[in-house]
Design a protein around this motif. Structure first.
Motif, mmCIF file in Angstrom:
data_model
loop_
_atom_site.group_PDB
_atom_site.id
_atom_site.type_symbol
_atom_site.label_atom_id
_atom_site.label_comp_id
_atom_site.label_asym_id
_atom_site.label_seq_id
_atom_site.Cartn_x
_atom_site.Cartn_y
_atom_site.Cartn_z
ATOM 1 N N VAL A 71 50.889 50.002 37.896
ATOM 2 C CA VAL A 71 50.814 51.442 38.174
ATOM 3 C C VAL A 71 49.536 51.771 38.938
ATOM 4 O O VAL A 71 49.535 52.547 39.877
ATOM 5 C CB VAL A 71 50.887 52.256 36.868
ATOM 6 N N TRP A 72 48.427 51.173 38.521
ATOM 7 C CA TRP A 72 47.166 51.291 39.260
ATOM 8 C C TRP A 72 46.248 50.137 38.892
ATOM 9 O O TRP A 72 46.452 49.489 37.866
ATOM 10 C CB TRP A 72 46.470 52.631 39.033
ATOM 11 N N LYS A 73 45.297 49.864 39.775
ATOM 12 C CA LYS A 73 44.242 48.919 39.448
ATOM 13 C C LYS A 73 42.931 49.496 39.949
ATOM 14 O O LYS A 73 42.902 50.213 40.953
ATOM 15 C CB LYS A 73 44.512 47.531 40.022
ATOM 16 N N LEU A 74 41.862 49.195 39.241
ATOM 17 C CA LEU A 74 40.561 49.783 39.553
ATOM 18 C C LEU A 74 39.516 48.694 39.631
ATOM 19 O O LEU A 74 39.357 47.914 38.685
ATOM 20 C CB LEU A 74 40.178 50.808 38.469
ATOM 21 N N LYS A 75 38.796 48.623 40.753
ATOM 22 C CA LYS A 75 37.667 47.697 40.884
ATOM 23 C C LYS A 75 36.488 48.296 40.150
ATOM 24 O O LYS A 75 36.164 49.465 40.327
ATOM 25 C CB LYS A 75 37.331 47.451 42.353
ATOM 26 N N TYR A 122 46.925 48.458 29.416
ATOM 27 C CA TYR A 122 45.686 48.383 30.186
ATOM 28 C C TYR A 122 44.987 47.080 29.823
ATOM 29 O O TYR A 122 44.853 46.739 28.647
ATOM 30 C CB TYR A 122 44.775 49.567 29.873
ATOM 31 N N ILE A 123 44.534 46.339 30.842
ATOM 32 C CA ILE A 123 43.902 45.046 30.588
ATOM 33 C C ILE A 123 42.945 44.721 31.732
ATOM 34 O O ILE A 123 43.180 45.117 32.886
ATOM 35 C CB ILE A 123 44.968 43.931 30.426
ATOM 36 N N GLY A 124 41.851 44.039 31.418
ATOM 37 C CA GLY A 124 40.853 43.665 32.412
ATOM 38 C C GLY A 124 40.956 42.208 32.795
ATOM 39 O O GLY A 124 41.568 41.393 32.094
ATOM 40 N N SER A 125 40.337 41.849 33.926
ATOM 41 C CA SER A 125 40.352 40.476 34.427
ATOM 42 C C SER A 125 38.956 40.111 34.917
ATOM 43 O O SER A 125 38.138 40.990 35.232
ATOM 44 C CB SER A 125 41.363 40.335 35.568
ATOM 45 N N HIS A 126 38.702 38.801 34.997
ATOM 46 C CA HIS A 126 37.444 38.338 35.582
ATOM 47 C C HIS A 126 37.420 38.538 37.100
ATOM 48 O O HIS A 126 36.414 38.232 37.747
ATOM 49 C CB HIS A 126 37.208 36.859 35.237
ATOM 50 N N ASP A 127 38.517 39.044 37.677
ATOM 51 C CA ASP A 127 38.510 39.369 39.107
ATOM 52 C C ASP A 127 37.868 40.729 39.380
ATOM 53 O O ASP A 127 37.934 41.253 40.481
ATOM 54 C CB ASP A 127 39.925 39.326 39.690
ATOM 55 N N GLN A 128 37.247 41.312 38.328
ATOM 56 C CA GLN A 128 36.496 42.564 38.417
ATOM 57 C C GLN A 128 37.396 43.789 38.565
ATOM 58 O O GLN A 128 36.984 44.830 39.080
ATOM 59 C CB GLN A 128 35.466 42.529 39.550
ATOM 60 N N HIS A 129 38.622 43.686 38.068
ATOM 61 C CA HIS A 129 39.543 44.826 38.080
ATOM 62 C C HIS A 129 40.083 45.094 36.681
ATOM 63 O O HIS A 129 40.180 44.186 35.844
ATOM 64 C CB HIS A 129 40.733 44.571 39.017
ATOM 65 N N VAL A 130 40.464 46.346 36.450
ATOM 66 C CA VAL A 130 41.273 46.725 35.290
ATOM 67 C C VAL A 130 42.632 47.157 35.830
ATOM 68 O O VAL A 130 42.726 47.802 36.879
ATOM 69 C CB VAL A 130 40.624 47.870 34.498
ATOM 70 N N TYR A 131 43.697 46.765 35.114
ATOM 71 C CA TYR A 131 45.062 47.022 35.570
ATOM 72 C C TYR A 131 45.809 47.895 34.562
ATOM 73 O O TYR A 131 45.627 47.751 33.342
ATOM 74 C CB TYR A 131 45.826 45.706 35.736
#
Length: 807
Positions: free
Chosen positions: A618-622, A599-608
């Motif tokens: 597997v999933w990504k969440l805004k 699990y890791i976050g990005s500055h694109d406002q999502h966690v993957y």
């Protein structure tokens, strides 16, 4: 006065001395006592290096620049560094060209950014600056799209502004040309000998006046004809399309005036070329890159092979030739290659080749084989480190998790895990296993246990200093102290913001490895005991993310400023898989031992959620804000916690990505959440440490006098929480949120503390922490008494990790 500049400010001399705004920059600094930063041209032409110098090394507060200069950083770097929430930049004044559209300007600002942004306008013939307009905060913070132009604003003291029609009459509404002058301001041009006071100069700039406000239209000479229609180059410049962005590099660095005919030729040539993928493989790419390199630089055809270490600029290249090379490469591969222009300007041909491979062949093993190129040599490494071993040893590990390795992994903030160790219970006892982490339940996962933090160092023979700490005071010198000594050092090339990952194999502890990345784009694996470099891999951009080990032990996962998440083979550094997000990745990954997912976050406002073995998301969440901090996993209950720069703390189901609950903290969260028994804790930039139940109910908050960027760390007993604050204190609280002690350091505390056993007194727990001025503090964890302090030569944002007698 306009910018409230004081002697505490740092101004960047952005303009060359041949461009009149340089006079403003020099004399504003001289008249206010501020510092003036002068940077070599060789640094100015490399955007990421320039950003490092301006906003990390020297913390520039005032920047006057052309929009073109700002665009050279690229929207990603502007948002993550120049106009981030934590930027040093207090004032940004844009002038010399048409101001960017408000939509573009707002897209450049990181969430929480407070930089004041000005539109400044003037001409050399009268005044570098004649008018100014500060963009209102409410417009910058508005979420509505705004395509309206930005007004030129108000005349500065002593300046007269007039708008005249084609007959020379002053107008109050409508379109006209700007004239500038001043009642007492005179500027002599060319052969002029006398100039009457009050002379007004034609600017060549056309505006429209509406309700007393001036809006820039364009220059008198900036229109071209295209397909029978008139096209205004000023408006074209405002769009960040690929072609125009690349062409902007041809413009003069300071003045940014455009050769319209040349621009039109380049543009026509570009759009008339069809992109076709003509490559049959990596070997052909290498051959054709060499051919393009030699032809664009006019190198002799007798040169059979361009040396791997050849740099474009030092081989006779310039900015225009670099754009030609960029265009030819992208025509060759049939796609745009993000970050390629800067790579051409700053790296060797071999590194350019490897950079292209990441885009063109993303799913293949990208290590450059010796069959058609020698391996890259390390530069600037101590003799002790240069062991003569290959940096990219042949991998013997499988590409799946069928073969697993038993190991202990340590990360910042007392994240100490033992994986796959059931078969090695005897050997594990020697690793000082003593307590079970609340994250890893022995009842649920037999092969995944918590570790008692290992010991550091024995007592010094010099009994000179033990601290006695009382609240709010500096330590009192006492009778005994511990000493720290440098065992080895390894040059990473640039700033290290990431924290170390230490992996100790259970079978062969002597092969323990430290994994660390830096702003130099380098990811390194270093032998824990000797300091020798095992391997080094160049990634596509700066690395602030700390590495995370896979469940099988065969891979490490690390995020990068170029928006990619890299999966590297842990024993060789070879790229196994890359996953693309839409913005910089500064978050550090967390691995779920029950599933092996990352699990890791990005500055694109999502966690993957990533399955590295199946190479899929597997999933990504805004999540309503950029994710800077690292996710935190709880197994009981099975929750994943992460925080955003928008101030949200969220709990989600790790298997599905469905939200369980969220809490708005109101201010940005740079700190990473930390599980401790039945609670979850996190620091906030409003100075509060917040504590929640796993149901999302806030239990308590503890207030400090400064922003908290440090992540909480818990003691072995899970009864105390340690963290640092920008108020220069290290704090210890109990699980009820009551202060146990606080220790005053000599600077802000950004790093996360690490608790461990004293090597000579196994029943004594110590705490390692760092302040940003480079001091490393060792405290007694129960009382906060100082045991030792060590001075490092630069600032410290990385967090310490301790194993045995090594930190």
């Amino acid at each position: 006065v306009l910018f409230d500049i004081t002697q505490e400010d740092v101004l960047f001399l952005a303009s060359p001395l041949t461009f009149d705004p340089s006079v403003v920059e020099i004399f504003v600094a001289l008249s206010s006592g501020a510092s003036l930063l002068i940077v070599p041209t060789s640094v100015k032409v490399l955007p990421s290096k320039l950003a490092d110098v301006l906003f990390f090394h020297h913390r520039v507060t005032i920047l006057q620049a052309t929009p073109t200069l700002l665009r050279r950083f690229g929207s990603q770097l502007i948002k993550s560094t120049v106009l981030s929430a934590s930027t040093s930049l207090r004032v940004l004044a844009l002038g010399g060209e048409a101001f960017p559209s408000l939509t573009i300007l707002k897209s450049w600002r990181g969430e929480g950014n407070k930089t004041q942004i000005f539109n400044v306008y003037g001409i050399t013939e009268v005044s570098s600056w004649a008018t100014f307009y500060r963009i209102p905060e409410k417009i910058l913070n508005s979420t509505l799209k705004c395509e309206l132009p930005v007004q030129l604003g108000f005349p500065l003291l002593g300046t007269v502004v007039e708008v005249r029609d084609t007959n020379g009459f002053i107008i109050q509404e409508g379109n006209g040309q700007v004239f500038l002058g001043g009642r007492n301001r005179v500027c002599f041009l060319d052969d002029e000998i006398t100039v009457p006071l009050g002379t007004m100069r034609a600017t060549g700039d056309f505006v429209t006046v509406k309700d007393g406000e001036m809006f820039f239209l364009g220059r008198k000479d900036s229109q071209i004809k295209r397909h029978g229609k008139r096209l205004n180059i000023e408006l074209v410049q405002q769009h960040e399309e690929m072609v125009v962005f690349k062409i902007s590099y041809k413009m003069d660095f300071g003045v940014c005036k455009i050769d319209v005919s040349e621009l039109n030729k380049i543009y026509l040539n570009y759009i008339n070329v069809k992109s076709e993928n003509k490559l049959n493989g990596k070997e052909e790419l290498w051959e054709k890159l060499q051919y393009l390199w030699k032809s664009i630089l006019n190198l002799s055809e007798d040169l059979l092979k361009v040396p791997d270490e050849s740099h474009f600029l030092s081989s006779g290249g310039d900015s225009l030739k670099s754009i030609r090379l960029l265009s030819e490469i992208e025509k060759l591969v049939g796609t745009s290659v993000p970050g390629l222009l800067e790579t051409i300007l700053s790296n060797s041909i071999l590194e350019i080749y490897n950079h292209i491979l990441q885009t063109v062949f993303p799913d293949e093993d990208l290590t450059f084989r010796k069959s058609y190129a020698p391996k890259r040599k390390l530069s600037g490494i101590d003799q002790e480190e240069a062991s003569g071993k290959s940096l990219h040893q042949k991998s013997v590990m499988p590409l799946n998790c069928n073969e697993i390795n038993a190991f202990v992994a340590l990360r910042r903030g007392n994240q100490i895990f033992s994986l796959n160790t059931t078969r090695f219970s005897t050997k594990i006892r020697h690793c000082s296993l003593a307590y079970s982490s609340d994250l890893i339940s022995q009842n649920n996962i037999q092969d995944f246990k918590g570790l008692n933090p290992p010991a550091l160092i024995g007592k010094s023979k010099d009994p000179s200093c033990v601290a006695k700490v009382s609240e709010g005071r500096k330590p009192v010198i006492g009778a005994e102290k511990m000493e720290l000594h440098v065992r080895w050092r390894s040059d990473t090339g640039k700033c290290v913001d990431a924290s170390p990952l230490v992996v100790i194999p259970v079978v062969e502890k002597s092969s323990a490895t430290v994994y660390i990345g830096s702003h130099s784009h380098r990811m390194k694996a270093i032998d824990l005991y000797s300091g020798k470099v095992k391997w080094e891999q160049i990634l596509g951009d700066r690395i602030e993310s700390s590495a995370c080990i896979s469940k099988c032990g065969n891979f490490i996962v690390v995020g990068c400023y170029n928006g990619l998440i890299y999966v590297l083979k842990s024993n060789s550094g070879e790229k196994y898989w890359m996953f693309t997000t839409e913005d910089a990745v500064k978050s550090s990954a967390t691995m779920d031992p029950t599933t092996g997912l990352f699990y890791i976050g990005s500055h694109d406002q999502h966690v993957y959620a990533l399955d590295i073995y199946k190479k899929k998301c597997v999933w990504k969440l805004k999540c309503g804000g950029s994710v800077f901090s690292s996710p935190c996993l709880s197994l009981i209950p099975h929750h994943l916690y992460f925080a955003t720069l928008g101030g949200l703390l969220l709990a989600v189901n790790p298997a599905t990505g469905n939200r369980v609950w969220k809490h708005s903290c109101g201010k940005p969260l740079f700190s990473s959440p930390q599980c401790c028994l039945q609670y979850i804790c996190i620091g906030c930039v409003d100075g509060n440490l917040l504590c929640f139940t796993h149901l999302g109910e806030q239990v308590w908050q503890f207030s400090t006098s400064g922003p908290i960027f440090s992540s909480p760390c818990t003691s072995a007993s899970k009864q105390e929480i340690f963290f640092g604050s920008h108020d220069c204190f290290i704090y210890c609280c109990n699980m009820e949120g009551h202060l146990q002690w606080k220790f005053e350091t000599t600077s802000r505390v950004y790093a996360t503390p690490f608790a461990f056993h004293n090597h000579s007194h196994s029943n004594e727990m110590l705490l390692a922490a760092a302040s940003t001025d480079g001091k490393l503090w060792i405290l007694e964890s129960q009382s906060g008494q100082l045991q030792s302090v060590f001075d490092l030569p630069g600032e410290v944002f990385s967090s310490p990790v301790v194993w045995e007698s090594m930190l």
